[in-house]
Motif scaffolding. Structure first.
Motif, mmCIF file in Angstrom:
data_model
loop_
_atom_site.group_PDB
_atom_site.id
_atom_site.type_symbol
_atom_site.label_atom_id
_atom_site.label_comp_id
_atom_site.label_asym_id
_atom_site.label_seq_id
_atom_site.Cartn_x
_atom_site.Cartn_y
_atom_site.Cartn_z
ATOM 1 N N LEU A 1 -1.064 -2.394 -4.389
ATOM 2 C CA LEU A 1 -0.238 -2.806 -5.524
ATOM 3 C C LEU A 1 0.201 -4.255 -5.392
ATOM 4 N N VAL B 1 0.872 -1.174 0.000
ATOM 5 C CA VAL B 1 0.000 0.000 0.000
ATOM 6 C C VAL B 1 0.905 1.218 0.000
ATOM 7 N N TYR C 1 -2.908 3.520 -2.923
ATOM 8 C CA TYR C 1 -3.175 2.432 -3.855
ATOM 9 C C TYR C 1 -2.660 1.113 -3.289
ATOM 10 N N ARG D 1 0.506 8.290 -7.399
ATOM 11 C CA ARG D 1 -0.438 8.752 -8.405
ATOM 12 C C ARG D 1 -0.087 8.065 -9.731
ATOM 13 N N PRO D 2 -1.100 7.810 -10.542
ATOM 14 C CA PRO D 2 -0.844 7.130 -11.817
ATOM 15 C C PRO D 2 0.008 8.029 -12.723
ATOM 16 N N THR E 1 -2.304 13.167 -4.681
ATOM 17 C CA THR E 1 -1.934 11.753 -4.580
ATOM 18 C C THR E 1 -3.085 10.998 -3.925
ATOM 19 N N ALA F 1 -2.620 -2.118 -9.939
ATOM 20 C CA ALA F 1 -2.915 -1.128 -8.907
ATOM 21 C C ALA F 1 -4.416 -0.965 -8.750
ATOM 22 N N ARG F 2 -4.861 -0.881 -7.493
ATOM 23 C CA ARG F 2 -6.258 -0.595 -7.186
ATOM 24 C C ARG F 2 -6.316 0.604 -6.260
ATOM 25 N N PHE F 3 -7.100 1.600 -6.662
ATOM 26 C CA PHE F 3 -7.252 2.807 -5.856
ATOM 27 C C PHE F 3 -8.016 2.480 -4.576
ATOM 28 N N LEU F 4 -7.507 2.968 -3.446
ATOM 29 C CA LEU F 4 -8.177 2.761 -2.162
ATOM 30 C C LEU F 4 -8.876 4.029 -1.692
ATOM 31 N N GLU G 1 1.278 5.611 -1.050
ATOM 32 C CA GLU G 1 0.752 6.885 -1.527
ATOM 33 C C GLU G 1 1.410 7.167 -2.866
#
Length: 296
Positions: free
Chosen positions: A266, A146, A264, A150-151, A261, A159-162, A148
Motif C-alpha cells: 500500500l 504491507v 497487499y 481484503r478489498p 484475506t 494497493a497491489r496484491f502480493l 494483511e
C-alpha cells in the motif's frame, strides 16, 4: 537595535510559554511536555521576569494571554515552526524509504531479503517499522506498507496484491511422531498445538471451545516454536515456504478453510513520485508477488 544571543530567553522557557499559550492551561501544557505543572509555571515565570512584563493573566481555571502575550506567542510559534521545518529538511534524505510491515512479514520475508534489496538498490536506505497496527502514512511518516487485508481499500490508497493467506499446518521433522510421509491428519489432536493471535485451531477443529496449546501473540513466535520441534503451527504458506524448501519444516496439509484475506502493498495515491519510493515499490512487487521470494 540587534539583540545579543546572550539576552535571548532559554528555549525551555520559550517552549513552556508556547505550549501554555496554545492550551491556555499549565496542566495541559505539562502533559504535552512531560513535566510537572509546577515546572511549566516556573519556566513561564522566568520568561516573564526575563522580559520584564506579564504574558498571562492567572485565572481561577487556566490562564489568559495578555495583549503583549498574544503578539509574542504568534512570533514564538512561527519561530518554532521554522526550527522544525529546518530540522526536517536537514534530516530528510531523498533516498530513504520507510516501510511499515507486520512483525511476521518482517522476520520471515523482509529481513532475509535485505541483502538482495541492497544489491538491487544500493543507494536506498530502507527504514523498517514492524507493527500490526494500521499505519497513518502522514502521522507515522511511512512511505509504503504491507498489510494483511481484503478489498475494497480507501480511494486515497493505491494497493497491489502480493500473495494470498493460504494456510498450512507445519511442524519440524524432529517433532516426535511426525515424518516426511505424513498421512494421518486424524492424529493432529495428539500433538502439541502452537497458537498465535488468529486462533486458527478453533476454526480447524470447528469448535468455539478453547483448544489446548502454547499461545503466542505473534505468528513469528509460533513458527520459531515449530522450528524448535515444540509442536504444530498453522501459518501462511508464504511465511514458511523457505523452511519447507530447506526441509526445516514439513507441510502436514492445508488448514481446510479460507482466511479470506491476502497481503497487499500500500501507498498513498497523493504521495509525490520519488525515485527511491517507486524503486522499492516495484522491487517488493517483483520480489513478493505471488508469495515467491525470488533469488537474484
Amino acid at each position: 537595535m540587534s539583540i545579543s544571543p546572550r539576552t535571548l530567553p532559554s528555549l525551555n522557557a520559550l517552549r513552556a510559554f508556547e505550549v501554555s499559550g496554545r492550551h491556555l492551561n499549565f496542566r495541559a501544557a505539562s502533559e504535552e511536555l512531560g513535566v510537572t505543572q509546577g515546572a511549566v509555571a516556573q519556566q513561564v515565570r522566568l520568561l516573564e521576569d526575563h522580559l520584564g512584563l506579564p504574558l498571562f493573566h492567572r485565572l481561577p481555571r487556566g490562564v489568559a494571554l495578555t495583549g503583549q502575550g498574544k503578539e509574542y506567542l504568534a512570533d514564538v510559534s512561527r519561530a518554532f515552526a521554522l526550527l522544525s521545518a529546518a530540522t526536517d529538511r536537514l534530516q530528510y534524505r531523498a533516498d530513504a524509504v520507510t516501510i511499515s510491515v507486520t512483525p511476521t512479514f518482517a522476520t520471515r520475508m523482509l529481513i532475509p531479503q535485505l541483502s538482495a534489496l541492497q544489491a538491487a538498490l544500493p543507494s536506498v536506505e530502507l527504514r523498517t517499522v514492524a507493527t500490526t497496527s494500521v499505519s497513518d502514512f502522514d502521522r507515522d511518516q511511512v512511505d509504503l506498507a504491507v498489510r494483511e487485508a481484503r478489498p475494497p481499500f480507501p480511494s486515497t490508497l493505491e494497493a497491489r496484491f502480493l500473495f494470498p493467506q493460504e494456510l498450512v499446518l507445519v511442524a519440524s521433522p524432529h517433532l516426535p511422531g511426525v515424518t516426511s510421509s505424513w498421512t494421518a491428519p486424524d492424529q493432529i489432536p495428539d500433538f502439541p498445538l502452537l497458537h498465535d493471535s488468529y486462533d486458527y485451531w478453533s476454526r480447524y477443529f470447528g469448535t468455539h471451545a478453547k483448544v489446548p496449546g502454547a499461545v503466542f501473540n505473534q505468528t513469528s513466535l509460533a513458527l520459531d516454536a515449530a522450528l524448535a520441534g515444540q509442536g504444530i503451527a498453522i501459518a501462511c504458506r508464504a511465511f514458511v515456504q523457505a523452511d519447507l524448501d530447506a526441509g526445516r519444516l514439513l507441510n502436514l496439509g492445508n488448514a481446510g478453510f479460507d482466511a479470506e484475506t491476502g497481503f497487499y502493498l500500500l501507498r498513498k495515491r497523493s504521495a509525490p513520485s520519488g525515485s527511491a519510493v517507486d524503486a522499492v515499490w516495484s522491487w517488493c512487487i517483483d520480489r513478493y508477488g505471488s508469495g515467491q521470494c525470488r533469488d537474484g
